[in-house]
Motif scaffolding. Sequence first.
Motif, PDB file in Angstrom:
ATOM      1  N   LYS A 284       0.835  -1.212   0.000  1.00 34.00           N
ATOM      2  CA  LYS A 284       0.000   0.000   0.000  1.00 34.00           C
ATOM      3  C   LYS A 284       0.864   1.254   0.000  1.00 34.00           C
ATOM      4  O   LYS A 284       0.545   2.238  -0.672  1.00 34.00           O
TER       5      LYS A 284
ATOM      6  N   GLU B 190       2.161   1.618  -3.517  1.00 30.48           N
ATOM      7  CA  GLU B 190       1.079   2.034  -4.413  1.00 30.48           C
ATOM      8  C   GLU B 190       0.758   3.520  -4.234  1.00 30.48           C
ATOM      9  O   GLU B 190       0.574   4.247  -5.210  1.00 30.48           O
ATOM     10  N   LYS B 191       0.730   4.006  -2.990  1.00 32.94           N
ATOM     11  CA  LYS B 191       0.501   5.428  -2.730  1.00 32.94           C
ATOM     12  C   LYS B 191       1.587   6.279  -3.378  1.00 32.94           C
ATOM     13  O   LYS B 191       1.307   7.332  -3.945  1.00 32.94           O
ATOM     14  N   LYS B 192       2.819   5.816  -3.258  1.00 33.57           N
ATOM     15  CA  LYS B 192       3.943   6.558  -3.846  1.00 33.57           C
ATOM     16  C   LYS B 192       3.802   6.619  -5.365  1.00 33.57           C
ATOM     17  O   LYS B 192       4.062   7.654  -5.982  1.00 33.57           O
ATOM     18  N   MET B 193       3.404   5.530  -5.987  1.00 33.88           N
ATOM     19  CA  MET B 193       3.232   5.519  -7.442  1.00 33.88           C
ATOM     20  C   MET B 193       2.102   6.456  -7.854  1.00 33.88           C
ATOM     21  O   MET B 193       2.248   7.234  -8.792  1.00 33.88           O
ATOM     22  N   ILE B 194       0.980   6.398  -7.145  1.00 32.16           N
ATOM     23  CA  ILE B 194      -0.177   7.226  -7.465  1.00 32.16           C
ATOM     24  C   ILE B 194       0.137   8.712  -7.280  1.00 32.16           C
ATOM     25  O   ILE B 194      -0.304   9.559  -8.052  1.00 32.16           O
ATOM     26  N   SER B 195       0.933   9.017  -6.257  1.00 29.49           N
ATOM     27  CA  SER B 195       1.249  10.419  -5.960  1.00 29.49           C
ATOM     28  C   SER B 195       2.257  11.021  -6.937  1.00 29.49           C
ATOM     29  O   SER B 195       2.546  12.210  -6.879  1.00 29.49           O
ATOM     30  N   GLY B 196       2.820  10.193  -7.810  1.00 28.65           N
ATOM     31  CA  GLY B 196       3.759  10.708  -8.801  1.00 28.65           C
ATOM     32  C   GLY B 196       5.216  10.704  -8.366  1.00 28.65           C
ATOM     33  O   GLY B 196       6.056  11.360  -8.993  1.00 28.65           O
TER      34      GLY B 196
ATOM     35  N   ILE C 152       0.090  -5.633  -5.446  1.00 30.83           N
ATOM     36  CA  ILE C 152      -0.476  -4.481  -6.163  1.00 30.83           C
ATOM     37  C   ILE C 152      -1.154  -4.934  -7.452  1.00 30.83           C
ATOM     38  O   ILE C 152      -2.244  -4.464  -7.792  1.00 30.83           O
TER      39      ILE C 152
END
Length: 157
Positions: A87, A90-96, A149
């Motif tokens: 998680k 995944e947050k890091k990827m979504i945040s750019g 993920i």
Amino acid sequence: MKVTLLMVGKTDKSYIKEAVDVYTKRLVHYIPFEIQVIPDIKNVKKLSTEQLKQKEGELILNALSSQAELILLDEGGKDFSSKGFSKLLEKKMISGTRQLCFVIGGAYGFSDDVYKKALIKFSLSKMTFSHQMVRMIFVEQLYRAFTIIKGEPYHHE
């Protein structure tokens, strides 16, 4: 997002190198991943623990890209489950986030300057592992996180 594992000292156990290689080859199907090794400091017997941590810290900070978010693998860090770790990624990827750099320090930990630069400290376990074993365990857990993920069946609950 690119992920880098930065380590102080080379891996000299062949069975650990082989395991790290297996998971490194698997990881490239999910993300750009690289391992960087900072060579061991020479003549450590002449240095105090603090001097050694300071020298290693300078090398760690110099090896970082300006875009990298630093995450330390540290026995005093936050505990994550495999799902919790996935998680976070995944947050890091979504945040750019462009680059995450996970660091395994030397035998005595990190300098204060490295701790100050770190975004997160996290622990793989409350147990103590050799620095060699941590490399293998971390790369496997990174691979496991990306299979979680992607919803793949590597991780069973």
